[in-house]
Scaffold this motif. Sequence first.
Motif, PDB file in Angstrom:
ATOM      1  N   ALA A  38       0.976  -1.012   0.152  1.00 32.83           N
ATOM      2  CA  ALA A  38       0.057   0.040  -0.150  1.00 32.83           C
ATOM      3  C   ALA A  38       0.939   1.392  -0.144  1.00 32.83           C
ATOM      4  N   VAL A  39       0.464   2.133  -0.684  1.00 28.79           N
ATOM      5  CA  VAL A  39       1.285   3.449  -0.854  1.00 28.79           C
ATOM      6  C   VAL A  39       0.261   4.833  -0.710  1.00 28.79           C
ATOM      7  N   PRO A  40       0.504   5.816  -0.492  1.00 28.24           N
ATOM      8  CA  PRO A  40      -0.068   6.948  -0.261  1.00 28.24           C
ATOM      9  C   PRO A  40      -0.819   7.291  -1.971  1.00 28.24           C
ATOM     10  N   SER A  41      -1.965   7.612  -1.885  1.00 28.53           N
ATOM     11  CA  SER A  41      -2.636   7.841  -3.173  1.00 28.53           C
ATOM     12  C   SER A  41      -1.947   8.709  -4.170  1.00 28.53           C
ATOM     13  N   ASP A  42      -1.352   9.610  -3.922  1.00 33.63           N
ATOM     14  CA  ASP A  42      -0.797  10.509  -4.597  1.00 33.63           C
ATOM     15  C   ASP A  42       1.029  10.026  -4.895  1.00 33.63           C
ATOM     16  N   SER A  43       1.359   8.876  -4.514  1.00 35.46           N
ATOM     17  CA  SER A  43       2.811   8.367  -4.589  1.00 35.46           C
ATOM     18  C   SER A  43       2.931   8.116  -6.046  1.00 35.46           C
ATOM     19  N   ALA A  44       4.196   8.137  -6.342  1.00 34.15           N
ATOM     20  CA  ALA A  44       4.570   7.975  -7.760  1.00 34.15           C
ATOM     21  C   ALA A  44       4.843   6.453  -7.936  1.00 34.15           C
ATOM     22  N   ILE A  45       4.899   5.649  -6.711  1.00 35.13           N
ATOM     23  CA  ILE A  45       4.897   4.293  -7.052  1.00 35.13           C
ATOM     24  C   ILE A  45       3.890   3.633  -7.439  1.00 35.13           C
ATOM     25  N   THR A  46       3.783   3.149  -8.656  1.00 37.52           N
ATOM     26  CA  THR A  46       2.421   2.790  -9.300  1.00 37.52           C
ATOM     27  C   THR A  46       2.691   1.098  -9.560  1.00 37.52           C
ATOM     28  N   THR A  47       3.882   0.459  -9.696  1.00 37.32           N
ATOM     29  CA  THR A  47       4.053  -0.976  -9.754  1.00 37.32           C
ATOM     30  C   THR A  47       5.309  -1.365  -9.066  1.00 37.32           C
ATOM     31  N   LEU A  48       5.516  -2.803  -9.019  1.00 39.43           N
ATOM     32  CA  LEU A  48       6.207  -3.482  -8.226  1.00 39.43           C
ATOM     33  C   LEU A  48       7.774  -2.780  -8.381  1.00 39.43           C
ATOM     34  N   ALA A  49       8.112  -2.627  -9.549  1.00 42.94           N
ATOM     35  CA  ALA A  49       9.343  -1.968  -9.972  1.00 42.94           C
ATOM     36  C   ALA A  49       9.668  -0.910  -9.254  1.00 42.94           C
ATOM     37  N   HIS A  50       8.688  -0.176  -8.868  1.00 41.25           N
ATOM     38  CA  HIS A  50       8.966   1.406  -8.263  1.00 41.25           C
ATOM     39  C   HIS A  50       9.416   1.308  -6.904  1.00 41.25           C
ATOM     40  N   VAL A  51       9.208   0.197  -6.277  1.00 37.38           N
ATOM     41  CA  VAL A  51       9.077  -0.008  -4.694  1.00 37.38           C
ATOM     42  C   VAL A  51      10.712  -0.339  -4.538  1.00 37.38           C
ATOM     43  N   ASP A  52      11.605  -1.098  -5.096  1.00 35.67           N
ATOM     44  CA  ASP A  52      12.841  -1.599  -4.623  1.00 35.67           C
ATOM     45  C   ASP A  52      13.721  -0.354  -5.183  1.00 35.67           C
ATOM     46  N   ARG A  53      13.666   0.801  -4.656  1.00 34.85           N
ATOM     47  CA  ARG A  53      14.476   1.912  -5.067  1.00 34.85           C
ATOM     48  C   ARG A  53      15.207   2.654  -3.940  1.00 34.85           C
ATOM     49  N   PRO A  54      16.400   3.225  -4.011  1.00 37.94           N
ATOM     50  CA  PRO A  54      16.994   3.834  -2.921  1.00 37.94           C
ATOM     51  C   PRO A  54      15.998   5.006  -2.252  1.00 37.94           C
ATOM     52  N   GLY A  55      15.974   5.229  -1.175  1.00 41.62           N
ATOM     53  CA  GLY A  55      14.921   6.349  -0.396  1.00 41.62           C
ATOM     54  C   GLY A  55      13.537   5.593  -0.199  1.00 41.62           C
ATOM     55  N   VAL A  56      13.330   4.555  -0.670  1.00 40.20           N
ATOM     56  CA  VAL A  56      11.968   4.096  -0.347  1.00 40.20           C
ATOM     57  C   VAL A  56      12.237   3.272   0.885  1.00 40.20           C
ATOM     58  N   ARG A  57      11.385   3.399   1.800  1.00 38.61           N
ATOM     59  CA  ARG A  57      11.050   2.782   2.943  1.00 38.61           C
ATOM     60  C   ARG A  57       9.765   1.807   3.073  1.00 38.61           C
ATOM     61  N   ILE A  58      10.123   0.618   3.438  1.00 36.80           N
ATOM     62  CA  ILE A  58       8.849  -0.206   3.549  1.00 36.80           C
ATOM     63  C   ILE A  58       8.606  -0.555   4.716  1.00 36.80           C
ATOM     64  N   GLU A  92       5.805   5.744  11.149  1.00 37.16           N
ATOM     65  CA  GLU A  92       7.200   6.461  10.770  1.00 37.16           C
ATOM     66  C   GLU A  92       6.911   7.107   9.762  1.00 37.16           C
ATOM     67  N   GLY A  93       5.810   7.409   8.867  1.00 35.47           N
ATOM     68  CA  GLY A  93       5.685   8.252   7.760  1.00 35.47           C
ATOM     69  C   GLY A  93       6.230   7.644   6.657  1.00 35.47           C
ATOM     70  N   LEU A  94       6.199   6.210   6.388  1.00 35.53           N
ATOM     71  CA  LEU A  94       6.951   5.668   5.293  1.00 35.53           C
ATOM     72  C   LEU A  94       6.620   5.564   4.135  1.00 35.53           C
ATOM     73  N   GLU A  95       7.116   5.432   2.858  1.00 35.23           N
ATOM     74  CA  GLU A  95       6.460   5.465   1.463  1.00 35.23           C
ATOM     75  C   GLU A  95       5.775   4.329   1.396  1.00 35.23           C
ATOM     76  N   VAL A  96       5.888   2.995   1.687  1.00 37.44           N
ATOM     77  CA  VAL A  96       5.096   1.652   1.393  1.00 37.44           C
ATOM     78  C   VAL A  96       5.131   1.105   2.706  1.00 37.44           C
ATOM     79  N   ALA A  97       3.706   0.504   2.780  1.00 39.39           N
ATOM     80  CA  ALA A  97       3.507  -0.642   3.627  1.00 39.39           C
ATOM     81  C   ALA A  97       3.199  -1.960   2.978  1.00 39.39           C
TER      82      ALA A  97
END
Length: 173
Positions: A38-58, A92-97
Amino acid sequence: MDAVRDGVADVCFLAIDPGRADTIAFTRPYVVIEGAYAVPSDSAITTLAHVDRPGVRIGVKLGSAYDLHLARTIAHATLVRGADGVVAYADEGLEVAAGIRQPTEAYAAVHPGMRVLPESFMQIHQAAGTAVDRDAAVREWLDAVLGDLIAAGWVADALARHGHDQALAVAAG
C-alpha cells in the motif's frame, strides 16, 4: 514455530519459508495468500518495480513471512520492521506498507489517501509444520491428514465460516 522448535508444541501453522526449513518440516500448503503493498494515493509508486529503489522505506511486520521474503529480495529500498507493516508505515511516515493483501486492503479502505498496488509481491503458502527431527512417519501422517482435509473441502469451508474467501484454499490434488 518457536513452541515447536522448543518442544512445547507438536504442530504449528505458518507460512512456508526456506529460512524456517532448518527447524520446521512443512506439510503441503493448505492456503495461499498474497503479499501486497500500500502507498499514499498520490505516490509515484505505481508498480512493483518502483518499490525497490533507494530512498524508499517499506513497513513490514517483524518476523512475518513477507519480512523474510523481502529481506532476501529487496536490494535498494529499506525495510522498517514493526508490530505490523501498516503500523510502521503510519508511525514512521514511510513510503510503502507491506502486508497480507486482505488486511492491507481493509486498512487502506478506512484510511483515505492510501491505495493498494494491484500486483502481489509474493504468494505466501501456509502449511502445518512439525519439528524436523520428528519421525518421518509422523511427518507423513500430518501431511496426509491435511491432504484429506483439503480434499474433503474442510479448509475452504473453514475459511468461509470465518469470513474469508474460499478461493484462498489450495485445490485438492
